[in-house]
Design an enzyme around this catalytic site. Structure first.
Site, PDB file in Angstrom:
ATOM      1  N   ARG A 136       0.846  -1.200   0.000  1.00  0.00           N
ATOM      2  CA  ARG A 136       0.000   0.000   0.000  1.00  0.00           C
ATOM      3  C   ARG A 136       0.883   1.253   0.000  1.00  0.00           C
ATOM      4  O   ARG A 136       1.454   1.618   1.018  1.00  0.00           O
ATOM      5  CB  ARG A 136      -0.931   0.015   1.220  1.00  0.00           C
ATOM      6  CG  ARG A 136      -1.748   1.287   1.303  1.00  0.00           C
ATOM      7  CD  ARG A 136      -3.012   1.171   2.136  1.00  0.00           C
ATOM      8  NE  ARG A 136      -2.771   1.057   3.560  1.00  0.00           N
ATOM      9  CZ  ARG A 136      -3.725   1.186   4.496  1.00  0.00           C
ATOM     10  NH1 ARG A 136      -4.987   1.423   4.120  1.00  0.00           N
ATOM     11  NH2 ARG A 136      -3.447   1.054   5.769  1.00  0.00           N
ATOM     12  N   ASP A 192      -4.114   3.231  14.025  1.00  0.00           N
ATOM     13  CA  ASP A 192      -3.258   3.828  13.011  1.00  0.00           C
ATOM     14  C   ASP A 192      -3.766   5.220  12.704  1.00  0.00           C
ATOM     15  O   ASP A 192      -4.614   5.755  13.428  1.00  0.00           O
ATOM     16  CB  ASP A 192      -3.149   2.937  11.771  1.00  0.00           C
ATOM     17  CG  ASP A 192      -4.456   2.812  10.993  1.00  0.00           C
ATOM     18  OD1 ASP A 192      -5.421   3.547  11.300  1.00  0.00           O
ATOM     19  OD2 ASP A 192      -4.521   1.980  10.062  1.00  0.00           O
TER      20      ASP A 192
END
Length: 531
Positions: free
Chosen positions: A160, A444
């Site tokens: 990613r 996160d």
């Protein structure tokens, strides 16, 4: 052609990745696609301003023919046909080895929300991936514990890159920072595409934070250009798009269509999606004020509409539909808490499997067996549920925007939780950790974004907390900051607390939660505070 300028102190083995040929490749990507990226970021701001004026969002009339036509994406290559369990995490060697050995089908190698863009982390992530693709990755902890890849099947890596909005400030092309997206993708692709194909896999990616099909078209053009430049067959790249912004939810068909030669699926990025809903409708009025973060479940009507539409769209187009994150971290010290939480994880995965998802995400290796068992029970020997086309699903724009039907109200506990998580996360982020265990959850950047944006929205809408009756004010938030920081100081001890970056974290938190102007992404001002 002028080479890029690297404005960072050289780290260990950096020259293995930042070779002259690789830097030339990066410069070509930036010069070819950087201007379009800038135009699309400007278009985002215009669209957000329009939503602020109109208070609504709808399907694009100019792409109605794409939605109505019958077409499908290219068939998935074998490594991407069975994705029933995916584990996500950062790309430091220890975490990477644990993820690859976890028994999951896919490892989402996260260079974005679970990774802070400290230069060391950026380069280490690329070195980790280089070694992992060649089954050469090892790690020895400071305590002397050795980690290595197992001899059996490993999870298939999907990388990613950072979203279009982020720069890589350490690399200048024509005296300007290059796109973080192009840097992450370009370095990985340049060094590993041929190797992956030789090993029976391919250069596979997750695409983050897309907000329109035009941004997907840009990625598709990047893929074609990169494949042609390195002599890689077109269609070797495969991308799964995270539908984690509210504008993208209105363009799922169009996003898959633009990437159809390179698309392999969509993912329900639920935490960033909540953040995006708040961000885009932050000043529209009380109908878009959400209750406490932990009270917004996947059964909420607007979230249910989003996930049903995602499965329906994917399966109609021959693409896999991936479920959302289970962020719980099992604790061997608290088996009762773990038992309760595992039951919730199981229920969440059972809902996704029943709804037609082809797999789902977990954040910890101990959750892999739970997710795998649930999807094994539904899929059996089948690799996926593409045959479940969910023809009964029909989702309207109003249903996607029906935030006001979400049960619950903001509470003082929810406000305090937002303050506590944001402060702890931002302090760890500034020190270099993008995936942080807080209160038995893996947090996160996405969850920190929810925390700070909720506070910003509650302040602007004169929200009263349901349990205490208090009005959410900046003074109340600062008082909670004082109390949370005192708690952290007592827990860590004065010396360790002072050695941390809690003062910087507080200032950053107040910048993104309490200031008059809404900061588009907290990682933008945070990036200025590192390296």
């Amino acid at each position: 052609m002028t080479m890029p300028t690297v404005q960072a102190e050289a780290g260990p083995d950096q020259e293995q990745i930042l070779t002259p040929d690789a830097l030339t490749f990066l410069a070509d990507l930036q010069r070819t696609f950087g201007p379009r990226r800038d135009e699309l970021l400007a278009a985002r701001r215009q669209r957000r301003a329009e939503i602020g004026r109109t208070g609504t969002l709808d399907l694009r009339p100019e792409t109605a023919d794409v939605r109505a036509a019958e077409w499908q994406v290219a068939p998935a290559p074998r490594p991407l046909q069975n994705r029933r369990v995916e584990i996500t995490g950062p790309t430091d060697p220890k975490m990477a080895i644990n993820a690859l050995n976890s028994g999951a089908k896919i490892w989402l190698a996260d260079l974005e929300d679970a990774n802070t863009p400290h230069w060391h982390n950026v380069i280490e992530g690329q070195l980790t991936l280089y070694a992992a693709h060649r089954r050469a990755l090892t790690y020895t902890s400071p305590e002397g514990k050795a980690y290595q890849l197992s001899d059996g099947d490993l999870a298939v890596p999907l990388v990613r890159p950072r979203g279009w909005h982020l720069d890589e400030k350490h690399v200048l092309v024509d005296d300007r920072p290059m796109s973080g997206s192009l840097f992450d993708f370009g370095l990985h692709f340049f060094h590993n595409a041929h190797e992956l194909l030789a090993r029976g896999q391919g250069p596979y990616y997750y695409l983050a934070k897309l907000e329109s099909h035009l941004e997907a078209r840009l990625w598709n053009d990047v893929f074609i250009h990169a494949q042609d430049a390195l002599g890689i067959p077109r269609g070797s790249v495969r991308a799964t798009v995270l539908i984690e912004t509210i504008p993208a939810a209105f363009e799922m068909d169009e996003i898959l269509y633009e990437l159809r030669e390179h698309a392999s699926g969509l993912n329900a990025g639920r935490w960033d999606y909540l953040f995006s809903v708040i961000k885009y409708f932050r000043d529209v009025g009380p109908d878009f004020v959400l209750p406490d973060r932990n009270g917004v479940g996947m059964a909420s009507p607007f979230m249910r509409a989003y996930t049903d539409l995602l499965v329906r769209t994917c399966h109609r187009r021959g693409a896999v539909a991936m479920g959302g994150m289970s962020a719980f971290i099992p604790s061997r010290r608290d088996p009762e808490l773990t038992e309760v939480a595992l039951a919730k994880v199981r229920a969440d995965k059972e809902r996704e499997a029943r709804d037609g998802f082809d797999g789902s995400w977990v954040a910890h290796p101990d959750l892999v067996p739970v997710c795998r068992e649930v999807f094994d029970g539904v899929l059996g020997e089948r690799p996926n549920q593409l045959d479940r086309t969910r023809d009964e699903v029909s989702v309207t724009a109003d249903q996607l925007l029906d935030v006001s039907s979400t049960p619950g109200e903001p509470t003082s506990e929810g406000l305090r939780g937002n303050v506590a998580v944001a402060l702890r996360y931002l302090e760890a982020w500034l020190r270099g950790s993008g995936a942080v265990a807080i209160f038995n959850l893996m947090e996160d950047a996405a969850t920190a974004e929810i925390a700070r944006s909720q506070i910003w929205q509650w302040l602007r809408n004169d929200v009263k907390l349901a349990d205490s009756g208090e009005l959410v004010t900046a003074d109340l938030v600062r008082r909670m900051e004082d109390e949370e920081l005192a708690t952290i100081r007592e827990s860590l001890g004065a010396e360790q607390f002072e050695a941390g970056r809690f003062g910087d974290a507080r200032a950053l938190f107040e910048r993104v939660a309490l200031s008059d102007d809404f900061v588009e992404f907290l990682t933008l001002p945070a990036y200025d505070l590192i390296d």
